[in-house]
Scaffold this motif. Sequence first.
Motif, PDB file in Angstrom:
ATOM      1  N   ILE A 174       0.836  -1.209   0.000  1.00 34.57           N
ATOM      2  CA  ILE A 174       0.000   0.000   0.000  1.00 34.57           C
ATOM      3  C   ILE A 174       0.866   1.253   0.000  1.00 34.57           C
ATOM      4  CG2 ILE A 174      -1.660   1.330   1.368  1.00 34.57           C
ATOM      5  CD1 ILE A 174      -2.851  -1.374   2.271  1.00 34.57           C
ATOM      6  N   GLU A 175       1.912   1.261   0.829  1.00 33.01           N
ATOM      7  CA  GLU A 175       2.804   2.426   0.888  1.00 33.01           C
ATOM      8  C   GLU A 175       3.455   2.712  -0.454  1.00 33.01           C
ATOM      9  OE1 GLU A 175       5.677   1.816   3.932  1.00 33.01           O
ATOM     10  OE2 GLU A 175       4.196   1.771   5.571  1.00 33.01           O
ATOM     11  N   ASN A 176       3.734   1.649  -1.215  1.00 32.80           N
ATOM     12  CA  ASN A 176       4.407   1.809  -2.506  1.00 32.80           C
ATOM     13  C   ASN A 176       3.452   1.767  -3.693  1.00 32.80           C
ATOM     14  OD1 ASN A 176       7.557   1.728  -2.030  1.00 32.80           O
ATOM     15  ND2 ASN A 176       6.680   0.238  -0.621  1.00 32.80           N
ATOM     16  N   ASN A 177       2.139   1.804  -3.409  1.00 30.40           N
ATOM     17  CA  ASN A 177       1.116   1.809  -4.463  1.00 30.40           C
ATOM     18  C   ASN A 177       1.268   0.634  -5.428  1.00 30.40           C
ATOM     19  OD1 ASN A 177      -0.088   4.103  -3.458  1.00 30.40           O
ATOM     20  ND2 ASN A 177       1.032   5.489  -4.800  1.00 30.40           N
ATOM     21  N   LEU A 178       1.559  -0.534  -4.898  1.00 30.89           N
ATOM     22  CA  LEU A 178       1.680  -1.739  -5.715  1.00 30.89           C
ATOM     23  C   LEU A 178       0.448  -2.613  -5.512  1.00 30.89           C
ATOM     24  CD1 LEU A 178       5.426  -2.761  -5.179  1.00 30.89           C
ATOM     25  CD2 LEU A 178       4.401  -1.725  -7.204  1.00 30.89           C
ATOM     26  N   GLY A 179      -0.330  -2.794  -6.568  1.00 29.87           N
ATOM     27  CA  GLY A 179      -1.528  -3.614  -6.469  1.00 29.87           C
ATOM     28  C   GLY A 179      -2.703  -2.913  -5.842  1.00 29.87           C
ATOM     29  N   VAL A 180      -2.558  -1.630  -5.555  1.00 34.86           N
ATOM     30  CA  VAL A 180      -3.651  -0.850  -4.977  1.00 34.86           C
ATOM     31  C   VAL A 180      -3.748   0.488  -5.691  1.00 34.86           C
ATOM     32  CG1 VAL A 180      -3.419  -1.906  -2.691  1.00 34.86           C
ATOM     33  CG2 VAL A 180      -2.173   0.192  -3.203  1.00 34.86           C
ATOM     34  N   ILE A 181      -4.912   1.088  -5.609  1.00 43.21           N
ATOM     35  CA  ILE A 181      -5.130   2.439  -6.141  1.00 43.21           C
ATOM     36  C   ILE A 181      -5.511   3.335  -4.973  1.00 43.21           C
ATOM     37  CG2 ILE A 181      -6.508   3.878  -7.683  1.00 43.21           C
ATOM     38  CD1 ILE A 181      -6.971   1.379  -9.395  1.00 43.21           C
ATOM     39  N   VAL A 182      -4.693   4.323  -4.692  1.00 41.23           N
ATOM     40  CA  VAL A 182      -4.951   5.244  -3.586  1.00 41.23           C
ATOM     41  C   VAL A 182      -5.583   6.507  -4.166  1.00 41.23           C
ATOM     42  CG1 VAL A 182      -3.955   6.556  -1.684  1.00 41.23           C
ATOM     43  CG2 VAL A 182      -2.976   4.331  -2.318  1.00 41.23           C
ATOM     44  N   ARG A 183      -6.813   6.757  -3.780  1.00 41.56           N
ATOM     45  CA  ARG A 183      -7.527   7.919  -4.304  1.00 41.56           C
ATOM     46  C   ARG A 183      -7.446   9.071  -3.302  1.00 41.56           C
ATOM     47  NH1 ARG A 183     -10.057   5.835  -8.643  1.00 41.56           N
ATOM     48  NH2 ARG A 183     -10.765   3.651  -8.551  1.00 41.56           N
ATOM     49  N   GLN A 184      -7.138  10.250  -3.820  1.00 38.44           N
ATOM     50  CA  GLN A 184      -7.067  11.443  -2.984  1.00 38.44           C
ATOM     51  C   GLN A 184      -8.445  12.110  -2.921  1.00 38.44           C
ATOM     52  OE1 GLN A 184      -4.329  12.183  -1.330  1.00 38.44           O
ATOM     53  NE2 GLN A 184      -3.178  10.524  -2.298  1.00 38.44           N
ATOM     54  N   VAL A 185      -8.827  12.541  -1.738  1.00 33.20           N
ATOM     55  CA  VAL A 185     -10.112  13.220  -1.566  1.00 33.20           C
ATOM     56  C   VAL A 185      -9.936  14.701  -1.856  1.00 33.20           C
ATOM     57  CG1 VAL A 185     -11.946  13.782   0.054  1.00 33.20           C
ATOM     58  CG2 VAL A 185     -10.829  11.551   0.174  1.00 33.20           C
ATOM     59  N   ARG A 186     -10.771  15.230  -2.744  1.00 34.51           N
ATOM     60  CA  ARG A 186     -10.708  16.644  -3.093  1.00 34.51           C
ATOM     61  C   ARG A 186     -11.532  17.450  -2.100  1.00 34.51           C
ATOM     62  NH1 ARG A 186     -13.099  19.405  -8.611  1.00 34.51           N
ATOM     63  NH2 ARG A 186     -12.055  21.427  -8.417  1.00 34.51           N
ATOM     64  N   VAL A 187     -10.886  18.400  -1.433  1.00 36.53           N
ATOM     65  CA  VAL A 187     -11.552  19.250  -0.443  1.00 36.53           C
ATOM     66  C   VAL A 187     -11.630  20.674  -0.983  1.00 36.53           C
ATOM     67  CG1 VAL A 187     -11.489  20.162   1.904  1.00 36.53           C
ATOM     68  CG2 VAL A 187     -10.698  17.823   1.439  1.00 36.53           C
ATOM     69  N   ILE A 188     -12.831  21.234  -1.040  1.00 35.94           N
ATOM     70  CA  ILE A 188     -13.041  22.597  -1.542  1.00 35.94           C
ATOM     71  C   ILE A 188     -13.476  23.484  -0.390  1.00 35.94           C
ATOM     72  CG2 ILE A 188     -14.326  24.036  -3.169  1.00 35.94           C
ATOM     73  CD1 ILE A 188     -14.721  21.559  -4.899  1.00 35.94           C
TER      74      ILE A 188
END
Length: 268
Positions: free
Chosen positions: A244-258
């Motif tokens: 997870i830390e290296n984004n291998l086999g996972v997709i880390v989505r960032q939350v957009r804050v307005i």
Amino acid sequence: MMPTIEALKILGGSASNEELADSIAERLGLTEVQRAVLSKNKSTPEFEYRLAWARTYLKHYGAVRNSQRGVWSLTETGERLSEADVEEIKRNARANINSRQDRSVAARTDREADPEADVRGRLLDILKTLKPHDFEKLCQQLLRESGFINVKVTGRSNDGGIDGEGVYRVNLLSFRVLFQCKRWKGSVGPNVVRDFRGAMSGRVDKGLIITTGTFTAEARREASRDGPQTIELINGDDLCRLLIENNLGVIVRQVRVIEIDDAFFRSI
């Protein structure tokens, strides 16, 4: 439940799951074979399964709390607990846990403060289905992403379990490392670590064993004992954290804050 409370007191009021398990097993006189016996679901040792439920009951009663890092600590209520309170704790827990919920509720309680836990669990299930060669390739890529260079998967037979080698570079220093990566469903015992140590003797600076399973207490002691070469152990949960830390086999989505920029409107 009481051995959990007693272990926390012995360990200074707080402990990780691993530290608790080792302390309780020693106190109860359990052997490594007994600790490795699988529960009915065939995926978790019965000992760990029961410990998870004990922590769940104690947490519902307010006797213990767990942090985001999975460290359990005693509360004032826990400090005062005695055997006489056990039946009340059971009644309280049963009132709070719906009996129709599935049997994974104890594990979920362990992970309440850890939003990645469910992802790691699903990721670990996938890792266990990989073919041996594919798992070795994945570990090779993970090591490269983690700062290793010249990583090679050797796959030689009759070589004490050595699957590959690489060089780990830290600032100005470099360490040659031999590694073993295996898909174990249960616990890895001390013999695996001992054989690996013998195979790497005099050849490299450090050793690394990566598994989808867990390591017994004896295996961890064997890996950390005094000697010319150290062996690092990465269990299934640690492996998933690294992926997870290296984004291998996972997709880390960032939350957009307005947010409203009040300064902008004041400057008009």
